[in-house]
Design a protein around this motif. Structure first.
Motif, PDB file in Angstrom:
ATOM      1  N   MET A   1      19.585 -29.642  23.432  1.00 23.85           N
ATOM      2  CA  MET A   1      19.008 -30.332  22.272  1.00 23.85           C
ATOM      3  C   MET A   1      18.607 -29.343  21.182  1.00 23.85           C
ATOM      4  O   MET A   1      18.397 -29.704  20.046  1.00 23.85           O
ATOM      5  CB  MET A   1      17.735 -31.091  22.691  1.00 23.85           C
ATOM      6  CG  MET A   1      17.936 -32.070  23.799  1.00 23.85           C
ATOM      7  SD  MET A   1      18.829 -33.492  23.187  1.00 23.85           S
ATOM      8  CE  MET A   1      18.782 -34.521  24.642  1.00 23.85           C
ATOM      9  N   VAL A   2      18.469 -28.080  21.560  1.00 20.32           N
ATOM     10  CA  VAL A   2      17.903 -27.085  20.658  1.00 20.32           C
ATOM     11  C   VAL A   2      18.763 -26.901  19.417  1.00 20.32           C
ATOM     12  O   VAL A   2      18.279 -26.922  18.286  1.00 20.32           O
ATOM     13  CB  VAL A   2      17.716 -25.742  21.396  1.00 20.32           C
ATOM     14  CG1 VAL A   2      17.356 -24.640  20.418  1.00 20.32           C
ATOM     15  CG2 VAL A   2      16.647 -25.877  22.465  1.00 20.32           C
ATOM     16  N   ARG A   3      20.067 -26.760  19.641  1.00 25.87           N
ATOM     17  CA  ARG A   3      20.965 -26.442  18.549  1.00 25.87           C
ATOM     18  C   ARG A   3      20.867 -27.469  17.410  1.00 25.87           C
ATOM     19  O   ARG A   3      20.766 -27.097  16.237  1.00 25.87           O
ATOM     20  CB  ARG A   3      22.396 -26.370  19.063  1.00 25.87           C
ATOM     21  CG  ARG A   3      23.413 -26.103  17.976  1.00 25.87           C
ATOM     22  CD  ARG A   3      24.800 -26.359  18.508  1.00 25.87           C
ATOM     23  NE  ARG A   3      25.244 -25.260  19.339  1.00 25.87           N
ATOM     24  CZ  ARG A   3      26.020 -24.275  18.887  1.00 25.87           C
ATOM     25  NH1 ARG A   3      26.403 -24.278  17.635  1.00 25.87           N
ATOM     26  NH2 ARG A   3      26.402 -23.313  19.673  1.00 25.87           N
ATOM     27  N   GLY A   4      20.889 -28.764  17.776  1.00 24.21           N
ATOM     28  CA  GLY A   4      20.843 -29.812  16.757  1.00 24.21           C
ATOM     29  C   GLY A   4      19.630 -29.671  15.855  1.00 24.21           C
ATOM     30  O   GLY A   4      19.718 -29.816  14.633  1.00 24.21           O
ATOM     31  N   VAL A   5      18.482 -29.395  16.467  1.00 22.01           N
ATOM     32  CA  VAL A   5      17.251 -29.267  15.684  1.00 22.01           C
ATOM     33  C   VAL A   5      17.305 -28.024  14.792  1.00 22.01           C
ATOM     34  O   VAL A   5      16.949 -28.068  13.612  1.00 22.01           O
ATOM     35  CB  VAL A   5      16.025 -29.235  16.622  1.00 22.01           C
ATOM     36  CG1 VAL A   5      14.768 -28.887  15.849  1.00 22.01           C
ATOM     37  CG2 VAL A   5      15.867 -30.570  17.335  1.00 22.01           C
TER      38      VAL A   5
ATOM     39  N   GLN B   1      18.217 -25.039   9.508  1.00 26.81           N
ATOM     40  CA  GLN B   1      19.108 -24.128   8.785  1.00 26.81           C
ATOM     41  C   GLN B   1      19.651 -24.798   7.510  1.00 26.81           C
ATOM     42  O   GLN B   1      19.631 -24.208   6.428  1.00 26.81           O
ATOM     43  CB  GLN B   1      20.276 -23.723   9.706  1.00 26.81           C
ATOM     44  CG  GLN B   1      21.254 -22.736   9.088  1.00 26.81           C
ATOM     45  CD  GLN B   1      20.715 -21.310   9.126  1.00 26.81           C
ATOM     46  OE1 GLN B   1      20.366 -20.812  10.193  1.00 26.81           O
ATOM     47  NE2 GLN B   1      20.627 -20.679   7.968  1.00 26.81           N
ATOM     48  N   ARG B   2      20.078 -26.038   7.640  1.00 21.39           N
ATOM     49  CA  ARG B   2      20.605 -26.771   6.476  1.00 21.39           C
ATOM     50  C   ARG B   2      19.535 -26.956   5.412  1.00 21.39           C
ATOM     51  O   ARG B   2      19.803 -26.889   4.221  1.00 21.39           O
ATOM     52  CB  ARG B   2      21.116 -28.149   6.916  1.00 21.39           C
ATOM     53  CG  ARG B   2      22.489 -28.141   7.538  1.00 21.39           C
ATOM     54  CD  ARG B   2      23.196 -29.485   7.318  1.00 21.39           C
ATOM     55  NE  ARG B   2      22.418 -30.616   7.813  1.00 21.39           N
ATOM     56  CZ  ARG B   2      22.576 -31.143   9.028  1.00 21.39           C
ATOM     57  NH1 ARG B   2      23.472 -30.664   9.852  1.00 21.39           N
ATOM     58  NH2 ARG B   2      21.844 -32.174   9.401  1.00 21.39           N
TER      59      ARG B   2
ATOM     60  N   THR C   1       8.914 -19.158  16.176  1.00 23.41           N
ATOM     61  CA  THR C   1       9.969 -19.497  17.132  1.00 23.41           C
ATOM     62  C   THR C   1      10.176 -18.384  18.151  1.00 23.41           C
ATOM     63  O   THR C   1       9.764 -17.238  17.937  1.00 23.41           O
ATOM     64  CB  THR C   1      11.310 -19.770  16.403  1.00 23.41           C
ATOM     65  OG1 THR C   1      12.276 -20.197  17.359  1.00 23.41           O
ATOM     66  CG2 THR C   1      11.824 -18.535  15.696  1.00 23.41           C
ATOM     67  N   HIS C   2      10.777 -18.763  19.278  1.00 21.19           N
ATOM     68  CA  HIS C   2      11.187 -17.774  20.268  1.00 21.19           C
ATOM     69  C   HIS C   2      12.710 -17.664  20.322  1.00 21.19           C
ATOM     70  O   HIS C   2      13.262 -16.973  21.162  1.00 21.19           O
ATOM     71  CB  HIS C   2      10.641 -18.131  21.654  1.00 21.19           C
ATOM     72  CG  HIS C   2       9.167 -17.935  21.749  1.00 21.19           C
ATOM     73  ND1 HIS C   2       8.587 -16.697  21.752  1.00 21.19           N
ATOM     74  CD2 HIS C   2       8.153 -18.819  21.830  1.00 21.19           C
ATOM     75  CE1 HIS C   2       7.276 -16.828  21.823  1.00 21.19           C
ATOM     76  NE2 HIS C   2       6.987 -18.108  21.876  1.00 21.19           N
ATOM     77  N   GLU C   3      13.378 -18.413  19.413  1.00 25.58           N
ATOM     78  CA  GLU C   3      14.833 -18.377  19.373  1.00 25.58           C
ATOM     79  C   GLU C   3      15.255 -17.215  18.473  1.00 25.58           C
ATOM     80  O   GLU C   3      15.333 -17.353  17.253  1.00 25.58           O
ATOM     81  CB  GLU C   3      15.377 -19.687  18.805  1.00 25.58           C
ATOM     82  CG  GLU C   3      15.017 -20.918  19.613  1.00 25.58           C
ATOM     83  CD  GLU C   3      15.858 -21.030  20.869  1.00 25.58           C
ATOM     84  OE1 GLU C   3      16.982 -20.465  20.886  1.00 25.58           O
ATOM     85  OE2 GLU C   3      15.390 -21.664  21.828  1.00 25.58           O
ATOM     86  N   MET C   4      15.537 -16.063  19.072  1.00 32.40           N
ATOM     87  CA  MET C   4      15.763 -14.860  18.271  1.00 32.40           C
ATOM     88  C   MET C   4      17.042 -14.925  17.437  1.00 32.40           C
ATOM     89  O   MET C   4      17.062 -14.474  16.303  1.00 32.40           O
ATOM     90  CB  MET C   4      15.805 -13.626  19.175  1.00 32.40           C
ATOM     91  CG  MET C   4      14.443 -13.259  19.702  1.00 32.40           C
ATOM     92  SD  MET C   4      13.275 -12.957  18.362  1.00 32.40           S
ATOM     93  CE  MET C   4      11.853 -13.778  19.002  1.00 32.40           C
ATOM     94  N   ASN C   5      18.110 -15.501  17.981  1.00 33.82           N
ATOM     95  CA  ASN C   5      19.351 -15.608  17.215  1.00 33.82           C
ATOM     96  C   ASN C   5      19.133 -16.418  15.950  1.00 33.82           C
ATOM     97  O   ASN C   5      19.603 -16.073  14.872  1.00 33.82           O
ATOM     98  CB  ASN C   5      20.441 -16.277  18.060  1.00 33.82           C
ATOM     99  CG  ASN C   5      20.974 -15.319  19.106  1.00 33.82           C
ATOM    100  OD1 ASN C   5      21.232 -14.158  18.801  1.00 33.82           O
ATOM    101  ND2 ASN C   5      21.100 -15.797  20.321  1.00 33.82           N
ATOM    102  N   PHE C   6      18.408 -17.490  16.144  1.00 29.72           N
ATOM    103  CA  PHE C   6      18.093 -18.363  15.017  1.00 29.72           C
ATOM    104  C   PHE C   6      17.241 -17.615  13.993  1.00 29.72           C
ATOM    105  O   PHE C   6      17.526 -17.627  12.791  1.00 29.72           O
ATOM    106  CB  PHE C   6      17.362 -19.603  15.541  1.00 29.72           C
ATOM    107  CG  PHE C   6      16.779 -20.479  14.484  1.00 29.72           C
ATOM    108  CD1 PHE C   6      17.606 -21.165  13.603  1.00 29.72           C
ATOM    109  CD2 PHE C   6      15.405 -20.639  14.369  1.00 29.72           C
ATOM    110  CE1 PHE C   6      17.061 -21.987  12.619  1.00 29.72           C
ATOM    111  CE2 PHE C   6      14.865 -21.464  13.399  1.00 29.72           C
ATOM    112  CZ  PHE C   6      15.694 -22.134  12.523  1.00 29.72           C
ATOM    113  N   ALA C   7      16.225 -16.930  14.484  1.00 34.74           N
ATOM    114  CA  ALA C   7      15.329 -16.187  13.585  1.00 34.74           C
ATOM    115  C   ALA C   7      16.123 -15.135  12.803  1.00 34.74           C
ATOM    116  O   ALA C   7      15.936 -14.967  11.599  1.00 34.74           O
ATOM    117  CB  ALA C   7      14.209 -15.530  14.390  1.00 34.74           C
ATOM    118  N   ALA C   8      17.029 -14.444  13.505  1.00 37.51           N
ATOM    119  CA  ALA C   8      17.804 -13.385  12.849  1.00 37.51           C
ATOM    120  C   ALA C   8      18.660 -13.961  11.719  1.00 37.51           C
ATOM    121  O   ALA C   8      18.869 -13.332  10.687  1.00 37.51           O
ATOM    122  CB  ALA C   8      18.689 -12.682  13.872  1.00 37.51           C
TER     123      ALA C   8
END
Lengths: 246, 224
Positions: free
Chosen positions: A175-179, A184-185, A198-205
């Motif tokens: 479910m994470v990716r969709g959110v 991002q959009r 956040t703890h999602e490092m790829n996303f943060a980067a």
């Protein structure tokens, strides 16, 4: 020069004798995405909640569009219409349908025309691929769906800043990716000003224009996003990035 | 013998009188509940606020009505209020007043408990949307609290209906008072009348209270 929306100066916060935030200073420009990183308990969420008046602070100043915020309940109530927030636990109102959840604040707080808000809400629901769920109750939705609705609910207020407090932390991995894509959009298309914990490092980067790295309630590092992930300035941040293994 | 005893219920206007008595009990209970629930909602909400003096006063109000027996309350409104404050309402209105204040006290505690058990996140996400405190209560907290408090409220209603039987001590013609008069008036002709009359009243109360009690039980089971 781009306009500065939010500025924090020498902010200190205590829980009793324990100091949760130490001398926090930073500023946020229009359209900028600021990401708060750091180990658990470093004060990221506390800082974020302070920026929405959900936590009070002992001293220091917060400026919104260059005007100092007077931290009274009334002033915060007005400001929260411009500073939207989404939480880890979604917190949709279970007694209301999805549409009622979205309409409540724009109609009752901002006194906007209900039909217009409804139209806009329907459009926003379409954008998060939940157009058919307007009349559903939150209990009928999955975690990822609830979180997308919570984002729509905050956006319907037309905020100038969005605060995201670990919004994917309690979601199933798929479910994470969709959110995250929605966030991002929001940055790419709407140039929304955002502060993200956040703890999602790829996303943060990918999304961060600027990174604040916190530990023990202190800002250890304030570095532009790309640079932080390539060459953090402090050893502590380097260790943190290494430990995250992404 | 027993077979003929049941006729005491239908002698003269006895049946109509018992029903009229039941009606008196019912309307006093219903009116007291409506007023009391309104008072209790307001006081219950006030008791969740941070204001210490308000909370303290409402706490005393609650404890007073919880500790003082209903009989004493009824004497208070019937004998003492009229004399010391010159409030001269009919006994039925006085009893509505006493019961409403009692219901208000009990219900305020139910409301407070229910509001406090709505998760803190709900309050915060409402605040984050810019809702005022009043709006937060009206659209978020009270509707959610309502569901939590429903079983306790229904139980309170059954207690109020039962307790209307005490109204006879201030000479209100409620169903037990009527029943006693019937028993006394027909004692010669129907020596077993007491059995039939009270048995009938038992059934009347059962019909009023049992559905409520069953409803509360079902709701409680559903919430688990």
């Amino acid at each position: 020069m781009t306009e500065e929306i939010l500025k924090v100066e020498h902010l200190n916060k205590f829980y009793g004798n324990w100091q949760a935030l130490h001398d926090i200073n930073f500023s946020l420009k229009k359209g900028e995405v600021l990401t708060l990183l750091g180990p658990s308990g470093s004060g990221k969420s506390t800082l974020l909640r302070t920026l929405n008046g959900l936590e009070d602070y002992e001293d220091g100043k917060i400026y919104f569009h260059g005007k100092e915020i007077n931290p009274s309940p009334k002033q915060w109530q007005a400001l929260r219409q411009k500073i939207g927030m989404v939480f880890q636990s979604y917190d949709l109102f279970p007694n209301l349908t999805v549409m009622e959840n979205i309409l409540l604040a724009p109609v009752k707080v901002q006194k906007r025309n209900e039909d217009e808000v409804r139209k806009e809400a329907q459009k926003l629901l379409g954008q998060v691929e939940l157009a058919d769920y307007a009349d559903a109750y939150p209990r009928e939705l999955s975690g990822g769906q609830k979180q997308r609705i919570a984002i729509v609910r905050a956006l319907a207020m037309h905020p100038e800043i969005m605060l995201f407090d670990e919004v994917t932390a309690s979601l199933d991995p798929e479910m994470v990716r969709g959110v995250l894509e929605i966030i991002q959009r929001l940055s790419d298309n709407e140039h929304m000003t955002m502060i993200i914990v956040t703890h999602e490092m790829n996303f943060a980067a990918k999304i961060a224009d600027e990174v604040l790295f916190l530990e023990d309630g202190k800002i250890v590092e304030d570095t532009p996003g790309k640079e932080f992930f390539a060459h953090p300035q402090t050893k502590r941040a380097q260790e943190f990035l290494d430990s995250m293994d992404f | 013998m027993l077979h003929s005893g049941i006729n005491v219920l239908f002698e003269g206007r006895n049946f109509a009188r018992l029903m009229a008595g039941l009606w008196t009990s019912t309307w006093i209970a219903v009116l007291a509940l409506i007023i009391g629930l309104a008072i209790g909602t307001i006081f219950g909400v006030l008791r969740t606020l941070k204001n210490r003096p308000v909370r303290f006063i409402l706490r005393i109000y609650l404890e007073f009505f919880r500790i003082v027996p209903t009989v004493v309350l009824l004497y208070l409104v019937y004998y003492i209020l009229p004399r010391s404050l010159h409030v001269n309402w009919p006994a039925t209105w006085m009893s509505v007043l006493a019961f409403a204040l009692w219901v208000g006290a009990e219900f305020s505690d139910i409301v407070r408990g229910a509001i406090e058990s709505v998760p803190k996140n709900q309050r915060e996400s409402g605040m984050a949307l810019g809702l005022s405190r009043l709006q937060l209560f009206r659209y978020v907290l009270i509707p959610q609290a309502f569901k939590l408090e429903l079983p306790a409220t229904i139980n309170l209603a059954t207690r109020v209906i039962k307790t209307t039987s005490l109204l006879m001590i201030i000479n209100i013609m409620e169903v037990i008072n009527v029943g006693q008069q019937i028993i006394e008036a027909n004692n010669q002709q129907y020596p077993t009348g007491v059995f039939w009359v009270y048995g009938f009243i038992f059934i009347l109360y059962f019909i009023l209270d049992y559905p409520l009690s069953a409803w509360a039980k079902r709701l409680t089971a559903k919430q688990k």
